[in-house]
Design an enzyme around this catalytic site. Structure first.
Site, short mmCIF file in Angstrom:
data_model
loop_
_atom_site.label_atom_id
_atom_site.label_comp_id
_atom_site.label_asym_id
_atom_site.label_seq_id
_atom_site.Cartn_x
_atom_site.Cartn_y
_atom_site.Cartn_z
N HIS A 156 -4.00 22.13 -15.18
CA HIS A 156 -3.05 23.16 -14.71
C HIS A 156 -1.67 22.93 -15.31
CE1 HIS A 156 -5.61 25.09 -11.66
NE2 HIS A 156 -6.19 23.91 -11.59
N ASP B 163 8.93 27.76 17.26
CA ASP B 163 7.48 27.60 17.26
C ASP B 163 7.12 26.35 18.05
OD1 ASP B 163 7.46 29.63 15.44
OD2 ASP B 163 6.98 28.37 13.69
N CYS C 267 -8.04 26.09 -16.25
CA CYS C 267 -9.06 25.51 -15.36
C CYS C 267 -10.28 26.43 -15.28
CB CYS C 267 -8.45 25.20 -14.00
SG CYS C 267 -9.35 23.91 -13.15
N LEU C 268 -10.40 27.24 -14.21
CA LEU C 268 -11.52 28.19 -14.17
C LEU C 268 -11.47 29.12 -15.39
CD1 LEU C 268 -13.92 29.27 -12.50
CD2 LEU C 268 -12.32 30.84 -11.41
N LYS D 92 13.57 29.15 2.49
CA LYS D 92 14.14 27.82 2.78
C LYS D 92 13.89 26.88 1.61
CE LYS D 92 11.91 26.53 6.51
NZ LYS D 92 11.03 27.51 7.08
N GLY D 93 12.68 26.99 1.05
CA GLY D 93 12.31 26.12 -0.06
C GLY D 93 13.22 26.32 -1.26
N ARG E 154 -13.69 20.23 -9.81
CA ARG E 154 -14.88 19.40 -9.66
C ARG E 154 -15.84 19.57 -10.84
NH1 ARG E 154 -14.65 17.93 -4.23
NH2 ARG E 154 -13.67 19.52 -2.94
N ASP F 270 6.10 25.23 -1.93
CA ASP F 270 7.54 24.98 -2.03
C ASP F 270 7.85 23.76 -2.90
OD1 ASP F 270 8.91 27.03 -0.76
OD2 ASP F 270 8.57 26.20 1.23
N GLN G 288 -13.23 27.44 -18.07
CA GLN G 288 -14.67 27.44 -17.83
C GLN G 288 -15.26 28.82 -18.15
OE1 GLN G 288 -14.91 25.99 -13.76
NE2 GLN G 288 -14.24 23.92 -14.33
N GLU H 177 0.68 24.88 -15.46
CA GLU H 177 1.73 25.59 -14.70
C GLU H 177 2.48 24.66 -13.74
OE1 GLU H 177 -1.52 25.88 -14.25
OE2 GLU H 177 -2.08 26.53 -12.22
N1 GLN Z 1 -13.82 25.93 -9.45
C1 GLN Z 1 -13.63 25.19 -10.65
C2 GLN Z 1 -13.88 23.71 -10.47
O1 GLN Z 1 -13.88 23.21 -9.39
C3 GLN Z 1 -12.25 25.43 -11.22
C4 GLN Z 1 -11.15 24.86 -10.39
C5 GLN Z 1 -9.79 25.41 -10.70
O2 GLN Z 1 -9.66 26.42 -11.38
N2 GLN Z 1 -8.77 24.78 -10.20
O3 GLN Z 1 -14.06 23.01 -11.42
#
Ligand code: GLN
Length: 534
Positions: free
Chosen positions: A508, A147, A382-383, A17-18, A463, A71, A386, A510
């Protein structure tokens, strides 16, 4: 006054649908109209931000920091229009608004009920999207007709149509017409039944969009029109696409779906310009420069929806280089067991996406090390950024046991640490560093080469952060800090000296890539992977 298009789904979930809603948005936009999009989800979480990707797929983040349904990613990628906090409401959010108003005495002693209070709140959420400069508001109702959970939403859109008038509102029902192999037949009954359910609650769909794997014959269309009370020309077929989801709007256009929508809503049928879109789809399908293979190393690998926007962005980057991006999906935990060499051998690029929690983390760190040592293009998100920093701290700076405090608070070297502003946070939902923040890009770096700009803005959801105490030490050893958020002095992008392409960001990217405008970092990552292949 905005015109409203409501999209409902029948028979089963996962009907796309999206994608259909997003395709209509693209078509309206390419006919010169302004569009806003919205999804109403029946579940009780206030937003999907607290859900596991295994439950719900990726959590998509908007510019203004809403944690939303995936979506919305399709909406943005197809239409190029940014979604906002108002673009995704769940039952949980609607109910929590109503209940907190009740606690504040906002209902003046009345009994608070699903009808009218919940339905009014839903209608307000829909109205919040409409304005003089928005021609179309497209609202998708999540879940499947029938539903229990979605009933208040359906009742609300029924009332909404009464209020704004049928001439300003279309109900489009997406349904499944299954092919029964043993009988060699397409079956229209499930669609008839789901339209029947809609009718019992007072909704008569204006249009049917029939998802099918085999083309409908004229007789099926006539039967559906007759039994579902829809004009024959408004029974539209949406057959599974052969190559790419980006073909969906092109298929719908062949059947004039957009023209019928415009006519039905009394809007002028402006010229449609799909030149760029068609060219993009052609490149995507033909990919004259061949193929590159990229490993995505994560912990939610078994469900493709978990990294939806990452995979889509890789596809977009492939379009820019005219290659097909073949993704090798690698479970991070498998690298822990079998080693990086075994699972990553032969790939042209390695990407470690975002994530939470320590499962698979050592595998991701090993993947980052493998990319660094073997000069394989690496892209950390992100991660993934890190992990790259942790790997560099452990293996280049020889900081024994270096880690993120998310995984080991007692590490002697928390090179990734909880952000200052997060230390007082106790609630889980909507409390991360969310949404778009500015970043200053250092000239002369790979990041600068990609963005070609000094100031960028990217979306965040985290975080933890690079610990500035280690900045100098790691920089001295060849880690380049190529992007910084000046306001809070946060490291946003790191890269490696003397490596073909090793770039990782705390944000991010993406969430900002579209097929017509591939994200510059994804684009350059795939380009570097193509060089590696050669
Ligand atoms: N867990 C990591 C943090 O909170 C990375 C978060 C993520 O990849 N979106 O900073």
């Amino acid at each position: 006054m905005s015109k409203h298009i409501f999209v409902t789904g029948g028979v089963v979930s996962s009907l796309g649908k999206g994608l259909t809603a997003a395709s209509i948005a693209l078509l309206m936009k390419q006919r010169g109209y302004s569009v806003k999009m919205q999804k109403l989800d029946p579940y009780l979480n206030v937003d999907p931000g607290t859900m596991s990707p295994f439950q719900h797929g990726e959590v998509y983040v908007t510019v203004d920091g809403a944690e939303t349904d995936l979506d919305l990613g399709h909406y943005e990628r197809f239409s190029g229009v940014d979604c906002t906090q108002e673009s995704n409401f769940t039952s949980g959010r609607i109910y929590s608004n109503v209940i907190s108003r009740e606690r504040q005495g906002g209902y003046l002693g009345k009994t608070v009920q699903v009808i009218p209070h919940i339905t009014n709140e839903i209608k307000d959420a829909i109205r919040a999207m409409a304005s003089d400069d928005v021609d179309f508001v497209i609202t998708e109702i999540g879940g499947t007709v029938g539903d229990i959970e979605s009933l208040p939403f359906l009742e609300a859109i029924r009332q909404f149509r009464q209020e704004v008038g049928a001439e300003n509102c279309i109900f489009m029902h997406i349904t499944l017409v299954p092919y029964i192999k043993a009988a060699g037949e397409l079956k229209t009954k499930p669609s008839q039944q789901s339209v029947g359910i809609l009718r019992t609650i007072g909704i008569i769909p204006d249009m049917l969009v029939c998802r099918c794997e085999v083309s409908l014959e004229e007789e099926h269309k006539e039967k559906l029109a007759l039994f579902c009370n829809v004009p024959r020309h408004l029974v539209i077929e949406e057959k599974d696409v052969e190559n790419s989801i980006y073909e969906v709007p092109l298929d719908l256009v062949k059947q004039d779906l957009d023209v019928y929508v415009l006519e039905r809503l009394g809007m002028h049928v402006n010229r449609l310009d799909l030149t760029k879109w068609r060219k993009m789809v052609k490149t995507l399908i033909e990919h004259p420069a061949g193929e590159v293979e990229i490993a995505v190393v994560g912990k939610y690998i078994s469900l493709v929806d978990s990294y939806k926007s990452v995979y889509e962005s890789l596809t977009h980057a492939g379009i820019a280089s005219q290659v097909k991006v073949k993704v090798r999906m690698v479970e991070a935990e498998d690298i822990e067991k079998l080693g990086a060499a075994k699972l990553l051998k032969g790939v042209h690029g390695i990407l470690v996406p975002g994530g939470f929690g320590d499962r698979g983390i050592e595998g991701m760190i090993k993947a980052a090390a493998y990319a660094r040592k073997n000069n394989i293009p690496y892209f950390g998100i992100c991660l993934g950024m890190q992990c790259a920093v942790t790997e560099f701290a452990r293996n280049v700076a020889k900081l024994k046991g270096a880690n993120s405090s998310e995984f080991n608070e007692d590490s002697a070297h928390c090179v990734i640490d909880l952000m200052e502003e997060q230390k007082s946070v106790t609630e889980k939902g909507g409390t991360m560093r969310l949404g778009a923040y500015d970043c200053a890009v250092k000239s002369g770096t790979k990041a600068f080469k990609a963005y070609k700009r000094k100031k960028i803005s990217e979306r965040h959801r985290h975080r933890y952060e690079f610990n500035n105490e280690y900045r100098e030490q790691l920089e001295d050893l060849g880690l380049i800090i190529s992007g910084v958020n000046s306001e809070l002095d946060l490291v946003e992008i790191v890269e490696l000296k003397d490596h073909p392409w090793y770039v990782a960001g705390q944000f991010h990217p993406e969430f900002q890539s579209t097929p017509l405008k591939p994200h510059p970092l994804f684009r350059d990552f795939v380009k570097a992977s193509l060089v590696r292949r050669k």
